[in-house]
Enzyme design. Structure first.
Site, PDB file in Angstrom:
ATOM      1  N   GLY A 156     -65.009  37.958 107.111  1.00  0.00           N
ATOM      2  CA  GLY A 156     -65.497  36.965 106.171  1.00  0.00           C
ATOM      3  C   GLY A 156     -66.761  36.053 106.426  1.00  0.00           C
ATOM      4  O   GLY A 156     -67.138  35.564 105.536  1.00  0.00           O
ATOM      5  N   ARG A 195     -67.965  13.142  95.803  1.00  0.00           N
ATOM      6  CA  ARG A 195     -67.096  12.026  95.457  1.00  0.00           C
ATOM      7  C   ARG A 195     -66.399  11.356  96.455  1.00  0.00           C
ATOM      8  O   ARG A 195     -65.793  10.180  96.669  1.00  0.00           O
ATOM      9  CB  ARG A 195     -65.797  12.303  94.581  1.00  0.00           C
ATOM     10  CG  ARG A 195     -66.446  12.968  93.242  1.00  0.00           C
ATOM     11  CD  ARG A 195     -65.322  13.306  92.336  1.00  0.00           C
ATOM     12  NE  ARG A 195     -64.622  14.885  92.612  1.00  0.00           N
ATOM     13  CZ  ARG A 195     -63.511  15.278  92.017  1.00  0.00           C
ATOM     14  NH1 ARG A 195     -63.021  14.293  90.864  1.00  0.00           N
ATOM     15  NH2 ARG A 195     -63.252  16.300  92.308  1.00  0.00           N
ATOM     16  N   GLN A 196     -66.689  12.112  97.748  1.00  0.00           N
ATOM     17  CA  GLN A 196     -66.254  11.221  98.973  1.00  0.00           C
ATOM     18  C   GLN A 196     -67.647  10.677  99.688  1.00  0.00           C
ATOM     19  O   GLN A 196     -67.846  11.197 100.665  1.00  0.00           O
ATOM     20  CB  GLN A 196     -65.716  12.250  99.969  1.00  0.00           C
ATOM     21  CG  GLN A 196     -64.349  12.995  99.344  1.00  0.00           C
ATOM     22  CD  GLN A 196     -63.689  14.114 100.408  1.00  0.00           C
ATOM     23  OE1 GLN A 196     -63.778  13.684 101.655  1.00  0.00           O
ATOM     24  NE2 GLN A 196     -63.353  15.202  99.824  1.00  0.00           N
ATOM     25  N   HIS A 215     -72.674  12.495  91.588  1.00  0.00           N
ATOM     26  CA  HIS A 215     -71.750  11.420  91.300  1.00  0.00           C
ATOM     27  C   HIS A 215     -71.889  10.340  91.498  1.00  0.00           C
ATOM     28  O   HIS A 215     -71.654   9.349  90.697  1.00  0.00           O
ATOM     29  CB  HIS A 215     -70.486  12.038  92.267  1.00  0.00           C
ATOM     30  CG  HIS A 215     -69.333  11.169  92.041  1.00  0.00           C
ATOM     31  ND1 HIS A 215     -68.698  10.746  90.875  1.00  0.00           N
ATOM     32  CD2 HIS A 215     -68.553  10.077  92.953  1.00  0.00           C
ATOM     33  CE1 HIS A 215     -67.709   9.908  90.853  1.00  0.00           C
ATOM     34  NE2 HIS A 215     -67.960   9.427  92.190  1.00  0.00           N
ATOM     35  N   ASP A 224     -64.130   5.339  82.845  1.00  0.00           N
ATOM     36  CA  ASP A 224     -63.996   4.080  83.813  1.00  0.00           C
ATOM     37  C   ASP A 224     -64.962   3.257  84.182  1.00  0.00           C
ATOM     38  O   ASP A 224     -66.154   3.629  83.408  1.00  0.00           O
ATOM     39  CB  ASP A 224     -63.309   4.902  85.034  1.00  0.00           C
ATOM     40  CG  ASP A 224     -64.418   6.083  85.713  1.00  0.00           C
ATOM     41  OD1 ASP A 224     -65.818   5.788  85.457  1.00  0.00           O
ATOM     42  OD2 ASP A 224     -64.100   6.916  86.276  1.00  0.00           O
ATOM     43  N   LYS A 258     -59.374   2.087  84.385  1.00  0.00           N
ATOM     44  CA  LYS A 258     -58.571   3.323  84.915  1.00  0.00           C
ATOM     45  C   LYS A 258     -58.109   3.057  86.392  1.00  0.00           C
ATOM     46  O   LYS A 258     -58.918   2.530  86.962  1.00  0.00           O
ATOM     47  CB  LYS A 258     -59.419   4.630  84.918  1.00  0.00           C
ATOM     48  CG  LYS A 258     -58.815   5.793  85.630  1.00  0.00           C
ATOM     49  CD  LYS A 258     -59.993   6.911  85.687  1.00  0.00           C
ATOM     50  CE  LYS A 258     -60.786   7.325  86.956  1.00  0.00           C
ATOM     51  NZ  LYS A 258     -61.386   8.424  87.141  1.00  0.00           N
ATOM     52  N   ASP A 304     -68.630  11.859  80.953  1.00  0.00           N
ATOM     53  CA  ASP A 304     -68.153  11.554  82.518  1.00  0.00           C
ATOM     54  C   ASP A 304     -69.024  12.697  83.423  1.00  0.00           C
ATOM     55  O   ASP A 304     -69.851  13.620  82.694  1.00  0.00           O
ATOM     56  CB  ASP A 304     -66.617  12.088  82.602  1.00  0.00           C
ATOM     57  CG  ASP A 304     -66.135  11.224  83.926  1.00  0.00           C
ATOM     58  OD1 ASP A 304     -66.841  10.817  84.790  1.00  0.00           O
ATOM     59  OD2 ASP A 304     -64.858  11.299  84.074  1.00  0.00           O
TER      60      ASP A 304
HETATM   61  C1  R5P Z   1     -64.553   9.582  88.882  1.00  0.00           C
HETATM   62  O1  R5P Z   1     -65.356   8.777  89.374  1.00  0.00           O
HETATM   63  C2  R5P Z   1     -65.592  10.644  88.263  1.00  0.00           C
HETATM   64  O2  R5P Z   1     -66.605  10.051  87.589  1.00  0.00           O
HETATM   65  C3  R5P Z   1     -64.450  11.510  87.349  1.00  0.00           C
HETATM   66  O3  R5P Z   1     -64.160  10.731  86.392  1.00  0.00           O
HETATM   67  C4  R5P Z   1     -63.551  12.281  88.007  1.00  0.00           C
HETATM   68  O4  R5P Z   1     -63.913  13.041  89.241  1.00  0.00           O
HETATM   69  C5  R5P Z   1     -62.696  13.218  87.174  1.00  0.00           C
HETATM   70  O5  R5P Z   1     -61.660  13.796  87.848  1.00  0.00           O
HETATM   71  P1  R5P Z   1     -60.243  14.389  87.314  1.00  0.00           P
HETATM   72  O6  R5P Z   1     -60.823  15.181  86.129  1.00  0.00           O
HETATM   73  O7  R5P Z   1     -59.892  14.802  88.428  1.00  0.00           O
HETATM   74  O8  R5P Z   1     -59.757  13.223  86.798  1.00  0.00           O
END
Ligand code: R5P
Length: 315
Positions: free
Chosen positions: A38, A96-97, A130, A169, A192, A218
């Site tokens: 792999g 996102r982290q 992000h 959000d 949210k 988004d």
């Molecule tokens: C969050 O802060 C991002 O901007 C997106 O809203 C989020 O990552 C979307 O994730 P999901 O589709 O799993 O709700």
């Protein structure tokens, strides 16, 4: 000026081919595969000594495989004496982290930045990070392109007046404001709450959507939870047409089914991540817009030492 050499990992061959076509530069020849256990096996078939090299790889699912392949590609280019290596990462996974929002968690976006730099990347070119401040996790130049020109050209074909931009959000409010200003529309924001990695709850809309067409933008749709909850709330509160757009269609797990059942009239994503035919089949109202020209143009300008900033979103 040194020659430009374009390479691609295996995460998004269609986008890589479209970028190569825009640039009129063929993708560099490589032997890329896996050993029986792999591990990634890579050998360049072309000479890159002293060349300005770009390697295209989205770190989309399978994220770890695609990230590791990118790191190996960069290492390979460095050891083959490329003059400059730009990691072109249309979708930057792990973004996102990006902070310790609770105790005992990693900052994986920073780790990814460290890994890319340690491997030998000289620059990064990406689309809609992000969080824009992730650029600061690097001590090398990072060009963070916006998909806004691509989306906006499409939205203008949809006759969306009377229009309200709905930010799904608070974190996206700034970006939604940019679109609202550009499209002469109103802005509403959804409160949210994230319950877990796959569960969210849209509590309330700050603003008015009754009798309005709604455009919700988004950066990522992953599980679809955020978009689906937000669209349901908008429909309950009297919205007319609901258009959802996300730069990165991760669309993992039950997302295709959830989105297909949601009150969404049109769902637009870009091709930073390949959308499998099975997902397209489940989502007849899905539109995939290409960022290949945007990325191709940015590569051309970086190679020629020209400004890339006019391709950025005005934030
Ligand atoms: C969050 O802060 C991002 O901007 C997106 O809203 C989020 O990552 C979307 O994730 P999901 O589709 O799993 O709700």
């Amino acid at each position: 000026m040194t020659d430009l050499r374009l390479f691609a990992g295996r995460s998004n061959p269609a986008l890589a081919a479209a970028i190569a076509e825009y640039l009129g530069t063929p993708l560099g020849r490589v032997e890329l595969g896996n050993f029986p256990d792999g591990e990634v096996r890579l050998k360049l078939s072309d000479d890159v000594r002293g060349r300005d090299t770009f390697v295209i790889q989205s770190t989309c699912p399978p994220v770890n495989d695609n990230l590791m392949e990118l790191l190996i590609f960069i290492d390979c280019l460095k050891r083959a004496s490329a003059e400059r290596i730009t990691a072109v990462i249309p979708y930057f996974g792990y973004a996102r982290q990006d902070r310790k929002d609770e105790g005992r968690v990693p900052i994986t976006a920073k780790l990814a930045a460290n890994l890319l730099t340690t491997a030998g990347a000289d620059r990064v070119l990406t689309v809609e990070l992000h969080a824009a401040q992730i650029q600061g996790f690097f001590d090398i130049p990072v060009d963070n392109l916006s998909a806004q020109p691509v989306f906006q050209a499409y939205f203008e074909t949809l006759s969306l007046s009377p229009l309200t931009l709905v930010s799904p959000d608070v974190g996206n409010a700034k970006q939604s404001r940019v679109y609202a200003d550009a499209m002469n529309a109103n802005l509403a924001i959804i409160d949210k709450r994230r319950i877990s990695g796959s569960e969210t709850a849209s509590m309330a809309i700050i603003g008015e959507v009754r009798d309005q067409n709604v455009l919700m933008i988004d950066d990522i749709i992953a599980t679809g939870g955020t978009a689906v909850d937000a669209c349901r709330l908008c429909r309950q509160q009297g919205a007319r047409r609901i258009v959802v757009a996300a730069t990165h269609g991760v669309l993992c797990g039950a997302a295709p089914q959830r989105l297909a059942e949601a009150p969404i009239d049109c769902l637009a994503v870009t091709d930073t991540i390949p959308i499998p035919p099975s997902v397209r089949a489940r989502l007849p109202n899905l539109v995939v817009l290409s960022v290949s020209k945007l990325i191709g143009e940015a590569i051309r300008r970086i190679h020629r030492h020209e400004s890339v900033s006019s391709l950025f979103m005005k934030r």
